[in-house]
Design a protein around this motif. Sequence first.
Motif, PDB file in Angstrom:
ATOM      1  N   ARG A  54      -7.496 -25.198  -4.501  1.00  0.00           N
ATOM      2  CA  ARG A  54      -7.730 -25.522  -5.908  1.00  0.00           C
ATOM      3  C   ARG A  54      -7.855 -27.043  -5.966  1.00  0.00           C
ATOM      4  O   ARG A  54      -6.879 -27.724  -6.292  1.00  0.00           O
ATOM      5  N   PRO A  55      -9.021 -27.562  -5.584  1.00  0.00           N
ATOM      6  CA  PRO A  55      -9.181 -29.014  -5.484  1.00  0.00           C
ATOM      7  C   PRO A  55      -8.856 -29.738  -6.790  1.00  0.00           C
ATOM      8  O   PRO A  55      -9.264 -29.311  -7.870  1.00  0.00           O
ATOM      9  N   LEU A  56      -8.088 -30.804  -6.650  1.00  0.00           N
ATOM     10  CA  LEU A  56      -7.758 -31.664  -7.770  1.00  0.00           C
ATOM     11  C   LEU A  56      -8.396 -33.029  -7.539  1.00  0.00           C
ATOM     12  O   LEU A  56      -8.466 -33.498  -6.405  1.00  0.00           O
ATOM     13  N   VAL A  57      -8.842 -33.647  -8.604  1.00  0.00           N
ATOM     14  CA  VAL A  57      -9.407 -34.989  -8.520  1.00  0.00           C
ATOM     15  C   VAL A  57      -8.277 -35.974  -8.770  1.00  0.00           C
ATOM     16  O   VAL A  57      -7.595 -35.903  -9.792  1.00  0.00           O
ATOM     17  N   GLU A  58      -8.088 -36.853  -7.802  1.00  0.00           N
ATOM     18  CA  GLU A  58      -7.058 -37.871  -7.919  1.00  0.00           C
ATOM     19  C   GLU A  58      -7.711 -39.147  -8.441  1.00  0.00           C
ATOM     20  O   GLU A  58      -8.585 -39.712  -7.796  1.00  0.00           O
ATOM     21  N   LEU A  59      -7.313 -39.559  -9.628  1.00  0.00           N
ATOM     22  CA  LEU A  59      -7.891 -40.759 -10.223  1.00  0.00           C
ATOM     23  C   LEU A  59      -7.301 -42.016  -9.587  1.00  0.00           C
ATOM     24  O   LEU A  59      -7.943 -43.056  -9.557  1.00  0.00           O
ATOM     25  N   GLY A  60      -6.109 -41.914  -9.083  1.00  0.00           N
ATOM     26  CA  GLY A  60      -5.515 -43.009  -8.341  1.00  0.00           C
ATOM     27  C   GLY A  60      -5.006 -44.152  -9.189  1.00  0.00           C
ATOM     28  O   GLY A  60      -4.876 -44.058 -10.401  1.00  0.00           O
TER      29      GLY A  60
END
Length: 79
Positions: A54-60
């Motif tokens: 369940r890929p998550l986007v890491e904004l960082g």
Amino acid sequence: MVRNEMKERQRVAAGKVRAAEDAVAELRDGLAAVGVTLPSLRIDPVSCAGNEPRPLVELGRCTVETALRLSAVLEGTRR
């Protein structure tokens, strides 16, 4: 039959990761178009692990200046 199911799961998982990569690229391009760079923008690798990722986007992380610039851009779109 089990082998075909496993291949299908792998195909679906790879598709999810590709879709997440595309989303990150689109977001990076969109932010760049308004002068915002999030240097740590990426896919969270842990969220891609396992058989059903369940890929998550890491904004960082970013500088205060970048956060303020992003806020200004968002404020401009709400008007």
